[in-house]
Enzyme design. Structure first.
Site, mmCIF file in Angstrom:
data_model
loop_
_atom_site.group_PDB
_atom_site.id
_atom_site.type_symbol
_atom_site.label_atom_id
_atom_site.label_comp_id
_atom_site.label_asym_id
_atom_site.label_seq_id
_atom_site.Cartn_x
_atom_site.Cartn_y
_atom_site.Cartn_z
ATOM 1 N N ASP A 181 30.276 46.721 38.294
ATOM 2 C CA ASP A 181 31.127 46.722 37.115
ATOM 3 C C ASP A 181 30.238 46.925 35.895
ATOM 4 O OD1 ASP A 181 33.936 46.093 36.039
ATOM 5 O OD2 ASP A 181 32.631 44.836 34.815
ATOM 6 N N CYS A 183 41.980 36.046 46.887
ATOM 7 C CA CYS A 183 43.186 36.114 47.710
ATOM 8 C C CYS A 183 43.984 37.396 47.515
ATOM 9 C CB CYS A 183 44.078 34.906 47.420
ATOM 10 S SG CYS A 183 44.813 34.948 45.772
ATOM 11 N N CYS A 211 42.708 39.164 42.068
ATOM 12 C CA CYS A 211 41.857 38.044 42.463
ATOM 13 C C CYS A 211 41.009 38.479 43.651
ATOM 14 C CB CYS A 211 42.717 36.835 42.836
ATOM 15 S SG CYS A 211 41.740 35.519 43.584
ATOM 16 N N ASP A 227 33.731 39.960 35.098
ATOM 17 C CA ASP A 227 33.014 41.143 35.576
ATOM 18 C C ASP A 227 32.637 41.009 37.049
ATOM 19 O OD1 ASP A 227 33.222 42.027 32.971
ATOM 20 O OD2 ASP A 227 31.262 41.241 32.400
ATOM 21 N N CYS A 241 42.743 32.434 38.906
ATOM 22 C CA CYS A 241 43.817 32.829 39.823
ATOM 23 C C CYS A 241 44.882 31.736 39.848
ATOM 24 C CB CYS A 241 43.262 33.059 41.222
ATOM 25 S SG CYS A 241 44.550 33.498 42.398
ATOM 26 N N CYS A 282 45.360 30.909 44.236
ATOM 27 C CA CYS A 282 44.385 30.145 45.013
ATOM 28 C C CYS A 282 43.477 29.281 44.132
ATOM 29 C CB CYS A 282 43.558 31.073 45.906
ATOM 30 S SG CYS A 282 42.366 32.063 45.005
ATOM 31 N N GLU A 321 33.967 52.244 39.481
ATOM 32 C CA GLU A 321 35.306 52.547 39.000
ATOM 33 C C GLU A 321 35.386 53.984 38.530
ATOM 34 O OE1 GLU A 321 37.981 49.524 36.397
ATOM 35 O OE2 GLU A 321 35.832 49.409 36.259
HETATM 36 ZN ZN LIG Z 1 43.364 33.997 44.232
#
Ligand SMILES: [Zn+2]
Length: 426
Positions: free
Chosen positions: A208, A348, A345, A374, A364, A367, A292
């Site tokens: 990133d 998860c 996330c 980053d 998140c 979770c 990216e």
């Molecule tokens: Zn999560």
């Protein structure tokens, strides 16, 4: 062994006389460009008025017209190498082609306008030499160019000189150009490289690119900006504020603008240098690198300094990785533009509806993972590949052009050696 085309660029330290000669050649290229453009525009007008005239469009036609007219329009033409005029006409032919390709939708991306007259102050003036005495002198401090002669380089040419001495490199062309207040020479070189035939390492790394740091890797490693770059960025912010206070067109406004240009160039150089080191490390230490995709259309319109710097960093990182990955037998994967690497996330897979640029931490709601923004993005990029692993892809090799687009090379840096993951593009 494979043959690759590589560019070696060196900053120059010309004496006042050589400086004049460099400027004269660049000026000649600019003159030929503008002269050709005027001719094409006039001929197009004549044709529109119903006259049966030829419109020179490609380089050979433009060159023929120039040779017929040069003694009249530029009686001083012999002062410069004929390649200077050729460079200008070549740039024009390319601009005309881009315009007509864009109109007939053969060219992707934003529409390209009809070429415009280049102004001396704004234009990126360049002159490309393909024949004659083009040499890197054995003292590694001077280069020789046709007509211009021997010019001192600002930095050592040893990287290229070593290859030339070993006989693993051959210079094809040299391009002189000026950026802000410094002259550069860029050699287009044919290099023999030993290129691995298979992917070696199994490791996958997501990268990133940011502003606060040069990059954050999915391994948890943060690659800091070089300290010298931090200094330049601070200066850049200060000068930008200063410029906003000045009256446009005033003496002080112009002075601040010139300073800003110099600091910009220095920051870009420092960043490029750091990115070179980072990309070499990535391509040699990992089997797969995931980055990216850059939103080029959005990038041009975004006026925020921080964003612009991050985007230019990402563009440069990709360009460097594109060719280094083939040199070192590593796979480069470019994530789809719409892949929400920051909003997902990495624990998860839950996707956040909105994440502002100011939010430095990802939290998140499913979770409960709390992670640096980053690092989360970098991990998601790495995960992307683990999920499509098995889709066998071979690296492209040989005949790659690992240089910026320059007169005569006609390569698209955006397309160089990028291996697309299958089934990821929306
Ligand atoms: Zn999560």
């Amino acid at each position: 062994m494979a043959t690759v085309i590589q560019a070696y660029q060196f900053a120059l330290d010309p004496t006042p006389r050589k400086h004049g000669s460099l400027a004269s050649h660049a000026g000649a290229a600019l003159f030929a460009y503008n002269w050709g453009l005027e001719l094409v525009t006039a001929r197009l007008d004549q044709r529109r008025a119903g006259q049966d005239v030829q419109v020179p469009w490609r380089l050979p036609e433009l060159r023929r017209e120039w040779n017929r007219a040069k003694c009249q329009v530029a009686p001083w033409w012999q002062a410069n190498s004929k390649e200077a005029y050729n460079s200008g006409l070549d740039a024009l032919a390319r601009a005309l082609k881009n315009w007509s390709d864009s109109r007939s939708s053969r060219r992707k991306g934003r529409p390209v306008g009809f070429p415009r007259r280049k102004k001396k102050r704004r234009a990126r003036v360049a002159c490309r030499f393909t024949t004659g005495q083009i040499k890197v002198l054995p003292d590694r401090k001077h280069v020789q160019l046709p007509r211009i002669g021997v010019v001192r380089t600002h930095e050592s040419t040893r990287k290229l000189a070593r290859r030339l001495e070993q006989g693993t490199a051959r210079i094809l062309a040299a391009t002189i150009s000026r950026r802000v207040d410094r002259w550069y020479v860029s050699f287009t070189v044919e290099v023999q490289r030993a290129i691995p035939t298979s992917y070696g390492k199994p490791s996958v790394v997501g990268v990133d690119v940011g502003v606060r740091h040069l990059a954050v890797l999915s391994t948890g490693q943060t690659v800091a900006n070089p300290r010298t770059l931090e200094g330049s960025l601070r200066k850049l912010r200060r000068l930008n504020r200063e410029l906003a206070r000045r009256k446009p067109g005033s003496k002080h406004w112009n002075r601040t603008r010139r300073r800003l240009g110099r600091v910009h160039a220095r920051a870009a150089n420092l960043r490029r240098d750091a990115l070179h080191k980072l990309t070499s490390a990535l391509a040699t230490e990992h089997g797969t690198v995931v980055v990216e995709r850059l939103n080029v259309a959005g990038m041009v319109r975004n006026r925020r300094l921080a964003r612009a710097i991050a985007d230019s960093g990402l563009g440069e990182l990709r360009r460097l990785l594109a060719y280094k990955s083939t040199w070192y037998g590593c796979r480069l994967v470019v994530a789809d533009r719409f892949y929400p690497s920051s909003k997902t996330c990495s624990g998860c897979g839950w996707v956040k509806a909105k994440l502002t640029l100011a939010e430095r931490t990802f939290t998140c709601e499913t979770c409960g993972l709390v992670i640096n923004r980053d690092l989360n993005a970098a991990r998601n990029l790495a995960r992307l590949v683990e999920s499509v692993r098995g889709a066998d892809q071979k690296p492209q090799r040989a005949g790659q052009v690992a240089v910026k687009r320059e007169a005569g090379t006609g390569s698209d840096p955006d397309k160089t050696g990028i291996v697309e993951p299958q089934g990821l593009t929306a």
